[in-house]
Design a protein around this motif. Structure first.
Motif: not given
Length: 71
Positions: A31-42
């Protein structure tokens, strides 16, 4: 985008913009989960089966919602 294993049911959507698939080469669920604080946004999440993937993604989304009140 999904790539199911023959004879399997695709997981239900887990949240807005969550993309899931079965990796035929790896034999794992992803799964690719949106995560704004991750280096690439997911965040890329993997699990041996759909149920475990559902648990991991639900945990991540709950943690994100508790921090931001969104997603």
């Amino acid at each position: 985008m999904t790539c199911p294993r023959p004879g399997t049911v695709l997981p239900a959507p887990r949240g807005p913009r969550v993309i899931t698939w079965y990796g035929r080469a790896t034999g794992r669920w992803w799964a690719l989960v949106p995560w704004p604080s991750a280096p690439h946004g997911a965040l890329l999440v993997e699990a041996p089966d759909q149920a475990t993937l559902n648990e991991h993604v639900a945990h991540l989304l709950a943690a994100f919602r508790s921090r931001t009140g969104t997603l």
